[in-house]
Scaffold this motif. Structure first.
Motif, short mmCIF file in Angstrom:
data_model
loop_
_atom_site.label_atom_id
_atom_site.label_comp_id
_atom_site.label_asym_id
_atom_site.label_seq_id
_atom_site.Cartn_x
_atom_site.Cartn_y
_atom_site.Cartn_z
N ALA A 98 0.83 -1.22 0.00
CA ALA A 98 0.00 0.00 0.00
C ALA A 98 0.86 1.26 0.00
CB ALA A 98 -0.95 -0.01 1.21
N GLY A 152 -4.39 1.89 4.29
CA GLY A 152 -4.36 0.69 3.46
C GLY A 152 -3.77 -0.54 4.12
N ASP A 172 -3.31 -4.46 0.17
CA ASP A 172 -3.33 -4.74 -1.28
C ASP A 172 -4.15 -6.00 -1.60
OD1 ASP A 172 -1.63 -2.56 -1.57
OD2 ASP A 172 0.18 -3.79 -1.54
#
Length: 457
Positions: free
Chosen positions: A22, A151, A173
């Motif tokens: 991320a 993230g 991700d």
């Protein structure tokens, strides 16, 4: 997601794994390298990354081979948050202040012996560096998914290794990485069993005992009782090198559990470690993390941490006074691999006595004094002095805080679909044996991490 393997990649200590995800960089552990003097000198080498570019550090547990270089990381420019389970966060300053004290004492001793013209030896870090690093610690509970960076989420699961030890689940991700940290065996006293995990896109798993099976715990405990009885009848003393977190508390637990059967009241029991004494207080504040059996022992027996014949040696003078006891002393002292700490003074004083019993209750890394004694050395050098080893030596593998080959295979077997597996935290012999067993059982092409290895997930 990309993983860089820097430490504990072909050896047990020095945990250091970097994850890029991320658009961020997260470090998993920042442990000290332990073993021979040559190995330990590597602790002062530059990190294989720019410390200031890291966004966060996630800690699996408070053993020094997983946290020991954190103050150095901060000293060299890391300013991000340090995430740790709540009990781990409470243990970290105790462990790291002790490591700083050892480093400062070792530097002082080396400087007293240096030759004219030699440069002064500097400690790896000082106590003020520890205090600075602890300002960045962010405690988290078990089993709570937390957003630690944009993230990136993590969850700590109980690893059953020491108080606060964690399996780390990292989400980023649309991928999930699971880092085992150190995994404890089922049925470990005081602690709950390790947590099975059912899904991952990549698993990093420790392999310390990947090539062996532990002895049955009941037989191990019976052997410990027999050793104590034999030592008493011989009129000797017992020295137990033990880590301040985990093993020391477990030994006291068994002393309370078998208080009557082992006639423990006839002994003087010493916990010769200011650090272990502080750790005991952390354990006493986290009964919520104990298993049911431990809660029953605390309620029905002498409290393991308040045995009537237990003495905490707080000062160096109290520690030295133990050496005046001719017989009937059980001394639990750090470090667990006998490569530092007060156990060295007791070993130097008592190894030449054939009525001394040295009991090893944990892993002894290559290059440590503990490994040399376990391997049968007749002479050892302690604090510059050659010492004849006449003492009786006992290795009790069944008390390990690490699970064995069967336990590792069983834990990995809970993952659906048998995801890619990388073995870390193990010597090559152990990792190769474990990789072969897992490959045969699950058809997984297991990878062995090496320094500077990079893996995309």
């Amino acid at each position: 997601m990309r993983v860089h393997f820097h430490g504990a990649a072909g050896e047990v200590t020095g945990s250091l794994h970097e994850v890029e995800a991320a658009g961020r960089r997260v470090l998993l552990d920042c442990g000290m390298i332990q073993g021979s003097p040559e190995a330990e000198r590597r602790n002062s080498d530059p990190f294989p990354f720019e410390a200031s570019r890291l966004d966060a550090l996630v800690v699996s547990h408070a053993h020094i081979d997983h946290i020991g270089r954190i103050p150095l990381l901060v000293k060299r420019g890391f300013t991000g948050p340090i995430f740790a389970q709540e009990a781990t966060a409470a243990l970290m300053p105790i462990m790291l202040l002790d490591a700083a004290s050892i480093a400062e004492n070792d530097a002082e001793r080396a400087n007293r012996r240096r030759h004219k013209g030699q440069a002064l030896v500097q400690p790896l870090y000082a106590r003020e560096d520890v205090e600075a690093a602890m300002q960045q610690v962010r405690p988290l509970p078990y089993d709570q998914r937390s957003n630690v960076l944009p993230g990136i989420d993590i969850v700590f699961r109980d690893a059953g290794h020491i108080l606060g030890s964690s399996i780390v689940e990292l989400f980023a991700d649309d991928r999930k990485l699971v880092f085992s940290g150190d995994l404890g065996p089922k049925g470990t006293p005081i602690l709950r069993d390790l947590t099975p995990i059912d899904r991952a896109d990549l698993v990093l798993m420790e392999s310390t005992y990947g090539d062996r099976l532990h002895r049955d715990r009941a037989a191990t405990i019976a052997e410990l009782g027999e050793i104590l009885d034999h030592a008493w009848r011989e009129g000797g003393n017992v020295l137990i090198p033990a880590f301040a977190v985990g093993r020391s508390q477990e030994l006291l637990y068994w002393f309370a559990y078998y208080w009557d059967e082992w006639n423990l009241s006839r002994w003087q029991v010493f916990l010769d470690s200011p650090m272990a004494s502080k750790v005991v207080k952390v354990y006493d504040h986290h009964h919520d993390l104990f298993d049911e059996e431990a809660r029953r022992v605390w309620a029905a027996r002498p409290s393991p941490f308040k045995l009537p014949n237990l003495r905490f040696a707080a000062t160096p003078q109290e520690s030295m006074a133990i050496n005046d006891i001719a017989r009937g002393a059980i001394v639990i002292a750090g470090s667990g691999m006998a490569n530092a700490g007060r156990i060295l003074h007791h070993l130097r004083h008592r190894l030449s006595n054939p009525h001394t019993h040295v009991v090893f209750v944990g892993y002894q890394a290559e290059g440590t004094l503990g490994r040399r004694l376990v391997d049968g050395a007749r002479w050892v050098r302690i604090h510059g002095q050659d010492v004849r080893v006449n003492a009786q030596r006992h290795t009790i593998g069944g008390l390990s805080a690490h699970t064995d080959q069967h336990g590792l295979i069983e834990w990995y077997g809970h993952f659906t679909g048998h995801p890619p597996l990388v073995l870390v935290h193990g010597e090559d012999k152990a990792r190769e044996a474990l990789a072969g067993e897992i490959g045969e059982r699950y058809g997984v092409d297991t990878m062995l991490a090496t320094p500077d290895m990079v893996l995309d997930v």
